[in-house]
Design an enzyme around this catalytic site. Structure first.
Site, PDB file in Angstrom:
ATOM      1  N   TYR A 152      -0.370   0.039 -15.420  1.00 39.62           N
ATOM      2  CA  TYR A 152      -1.106   0.199 -14.086  1.00 39.62           C
ATOM      3  C   TYR A 152      -1.373   1.781 -13.688  1.00 39.62           C
ATOM      4  CZ  TYR A 152      -1.909   1.317  -9.015  1.00 39.62           C
ATOM      5  OH  TYR A 152      -2.308   1.749  -7.942  1.00 39.62           O
TER       6      TYR A 152
HETATM    7  N1  LIG Z   1      -1.066   0.824  -0.932  1.00 36.59           N
HETATM    8  C1  LIG Z   1      -0.704   1.828  -1.884  1.00 36.59           C
HETATM    9  O1  LIG Z   1       0.426   2.545  -1.556  1.00 36.59           O
HETATM   10  C2  LIG Z   1      -1.396   2.295  -2.898  1.00 36.59           C
HETATM   11  C3  LIG Z   1      -0.985   3.663  -3.598  1.00 36.59           C
HETATM   12  C4  LIG Z   1      -2.018   3.892  -4.730  1.00 36.59           C
HETATM   13  C5  LIG Z   1      -2.965   3.611  -5.045  1.00 36.59           C
HETATM   14  N2  LIG Z   1      -3.448   2.308  -4.284  1.00 36.59           N
HETATM   15  C6  LIG Z   1      -4.662   1.666  -4.809  1.00 36.59           C
HETATM   16  O2  LIG Z   1      -5.546   1.756  -3.531  1.00 36.59           O
HETATM   17  C7  LIG Z   1      -6.365   0.344  -3.571  1.00 36.59           C
HETATM   18  C8  LIG Z   1      -6.210  -0.421  -2.443  1.00 36.59           C
HETATM   19  O3  LIG Z   1      -4.502  -0.974  -2.305  1.00 36.59           O
HETATM   20  P1  LIG Z   1      -4.047  -2.030  -1.270  1.00 36.59           P
HETATM   21  O4  LIG Z   1      -2.754  -1.448  -1.265  1.00 36.59           O
HETATM   22  O5  LIG Z   1      -4.925  -2.248  -0.244  1.00 36.59           O
HETATM   23  O6  LIG Z   1      -3.868  -3.197  -2.534  1.00 36.59           O
HETATM   24  P2  LIG Z   1      -4.255  -4.481  -2.141  1.00 36.59           P
HETATM   25  O7  LIG Z   1      -3.754  -5.374  -3.237  1.00 36.59           O
HETATM   26  O8  LIG Z   1      -3.880  -5.105  -0.612  1.00 36.59           O
HETATM   27  O9  LIG Z   1      -5.961  -4.727  -1.918  1.00 36.59           O
HETATM   28  C9  LIG Z   1      -6.773  -4.957  -2.955  1.00 36.59           C
HETATM   29  C10 LIG Z   1      -7.696  -5.979  -2.818  1.00 36.59           C
HETATM   30  O10 LIG Z   1      -8.623  -6.209  -3.948  1.00 36.59           O
HETATM   31  C11 LIG Z   1      -8.981  -7.548  -4.264  1.00 36.59           C
HETATM   32  N3  LIG Z   1      -9.299  -7.439  -5.784  1.00 36.59           N
HETATM   33  C12 LIG Z   1      -8.341  -7.476  -6.752  1.00 36.59           C
HETATM   34  N4  LIG Z   1      -8.875  -7.810  -7.813  1.00 36.59           N
HETATM   35  C13 LIG Z   1     -10.384  -7.836  -7.561  1.00 36.59           C
HETATM   36  C14 LIG Z   1     -11.405  -8.199  -8.439  1.00 36.59           C
HETATM   37  N5  LIG Z   1     -11.205  -8.376  -9.816  1.00 36.59           N
HETATM   38  N6  LIG Z   1     -12.574  -8.494  -7.745  1.00 36.59           N
HETATM   39  C15 LIG Z   1     -12.533  -8.566  -6.446  1.00 36.59           C
HETATM   40  N7  LIG Z   1     -11.819  -8.133  -5.684  1.00 36.59           N
HETATM   41  C16 LIG Z   1     -10.273  -8.000  -6.196  1.00 36.59           C
HETATM   42  C17 LIG Z   1      -7.506  -8.356  -3.989  1.00 36.59           C
HETATM   43  O11 LIG Z   1      -7.764  -9.416  -3.557  1.00 36.59           O
HETATM   44  C18 LIG Z   1      -7.033  -7.260  -2.600  1.00 36.59           C
HETATM   45  O12 LIG Z   1      -7.555  -8.074  -1.459  1.00 36.59           O
HETATM   46  C19 LIG Z   1      -6.075  -0.115  -4.919  1.00 36.59           C
HETATM   47  O13 LIG Z   1      -7.102   0.379  -5.877  1.00 36.59           O
HETATM   48  C20 LIG Z   1      -4.465   0.291  -5.385  1.00 36.59           C
HETATM   49  O14 LIG Z   1      -4.462   0.428  -6.703  1.00 36.59           O
HETATM   50  C21 LIG Z   1      -2.751   1.538  -3.262  1.00 36.59           C
END
Ligand SMILES: NC(=O)c1ccc[n+]([C@@H]2O[C@H](COP(=O)([O-])OP(=O)(O)OC[C@H]3O[C@@H](n4cnc5c(N)ncnc54)[C@H](O)[C@@H]3O)[C@@H](O)[C@H]2O)c1
Length: 336
Positions: A152
């Protein structure tokens, strides 16, 4: 503004889209509704956005050939906020292919689309996991980050590197955020706070890693959205067109590109987080102490100096406020 938000049915994408709509902007939200966790929760988030006439929903995968290029050609967004990804540290040990597809190929396709249809500002979600096994705290954006501990983290570091090259070659103003453990209403079911809440309410034991001593720089969702919103209005300038804002600025010497942590810089021990959750729920957890799983780090802490210098504000909601807000949402959404 017209804004493209990828991952709009996700936890962060939903909140950011809601905020942009409330401010009067037009938002196109792209999401594949992947089944990594409860698709019903994603549909419910999107239904709320779709009730707003200024929101356009697009269902599809980042990797679908031509999808992003055609979408940008049609809507010509002012800014793009790229949040869609295969998220989650532990799942990347089980299914690395999902990370290669969404985070490598998907992000590459987005860069190609932005190359063809330039935007005022491209904003990308990276992660505190990019700091890998760094033990010097707080994590500063200028620290070397070349030793990811999971695929990741590797996929997000690769996205940062790919974006830097496109920013350099095609003069795309780009900000990559490193988020630190985001939580709040409509949160992610695979994350500790959500898992613990479900299990405690069901009377099931919870697994507490590192004996409760692991520390995370928890960031409340409203603070995170506020930081993204302010940074969206502050695209990095081209090399030579504006100096760095301070000693920790990552403004590239060869591209309008910078990395910014979004975290409050106040780590909380996992056992203190569980204590706060017990108080909010009004019931006790049965704790099973476990070692730290492979790929997890013992402590995260954001340096906040760059965010402060850029937007004059850093996340400050304490867990004593944020956890009860999450619990109130959880109880009303699940009727628990
Ligand atoms: N939540 C956290 O604590 C956190 C921490 C660090 C980084 N992030 C990053 O922030 C971003 C948002 O995270 P989140 O917590 O909202 O995650 P989440 O999984 O709730 O949201 C990601 C969304 O992207 C969509 N998705 C995944 N692959 C896809 C694809 N190939 N095409 C189209 N849509 C796709 C999923 O259906 C999902 O709705 C991500 O990039 C994640 O890596 C989140």
């Amino acid at each position: 503004m017209r804004v493209l938000v990828t991952g709009s049915a996700g936890f962060i994408g939903y909140h950011l889209s809601r905020r942009l709509l409330d401010e009067g902007h037009a938002v196109t939200g792209l999401d594949a509704f992947s089944d990594y966790y409860d698709v019903g929760l994603k549909r419910a988030r999107h239904a709320d956005l779709e009730a707003d006439p200024a929101f356009e929903a697009v269902e599809g995968r980042l990797e679908s050939p031509g999808l992003l290029r055609d979408l940008l050609a049609r809507i010509r967004p002012d800014i793009v906020v790229h949040l869609a990804a295969q998220a989650g540290v532990r799942y990347s040990l089980e299914n690395p292919q999902a990370y290669a597809d969404s985070n490598l190929i998907g992000s590459f396709n987005l860069l190609e689309a932005v190359r063809a249809h330039p935007v005022r500002h491209l904003l990308l979600a990276s992660t505190s996991s990019a700091y890998g096994g760094n033990t010097a705290l707080p994590f500063r954006e200028t620290d070397r980050a070349v030793s990811p501990l999971t695929f990741y983290a590797a996929s997000k570091l690769a996205m940062e590197a790919m974006a830097h090259s496109y920013s350099h070659l095609f003069a795309i103003p780009t900000t990559a955020f490193r988020f630190f453990t985001v939580y709040g209403p409509w949160g992610r079911p695979d994350m500790a706070l959500f898992l613990f809440t479900r299990k405690i309410l069901a009377g099931e034991p919870i697994e507490v890693f590192a004996g409760g001593a692991a520390e995370r720089d928890f960031t409340y969702i409203d603070d995170l959205v506020d930081a993204i919103r302010r940074l969206a209005d502050a695209p990095p300038s081209a090399p030579g067109a504006g100096g760095p804002v301070g000693p920790f600025d990552t403004l590239s010497s060869s591209a309008p590109y910078r990395l910014v942590n979004i975290g409050g810089g106040r780590p909380v021990r996992l056992d203190a987080m569980i204590d706060a959750l017990e108080r909010a729920l009004g019931c006790r957890a049965q704790r099973i102490l476990k070692p730290l799983p492979p790929g997890d780090v013992a402590r995260t802490e954001a340096s906040t100096e760059l965010l402060q210098a850029l937007v004059g504000h850093v996340p400050e909601t304490p867990i004593e406020t944020g956890i009860p807000a999450f619990v109130a949402w959880y109880r009303s959404y699940y009727g628990a």
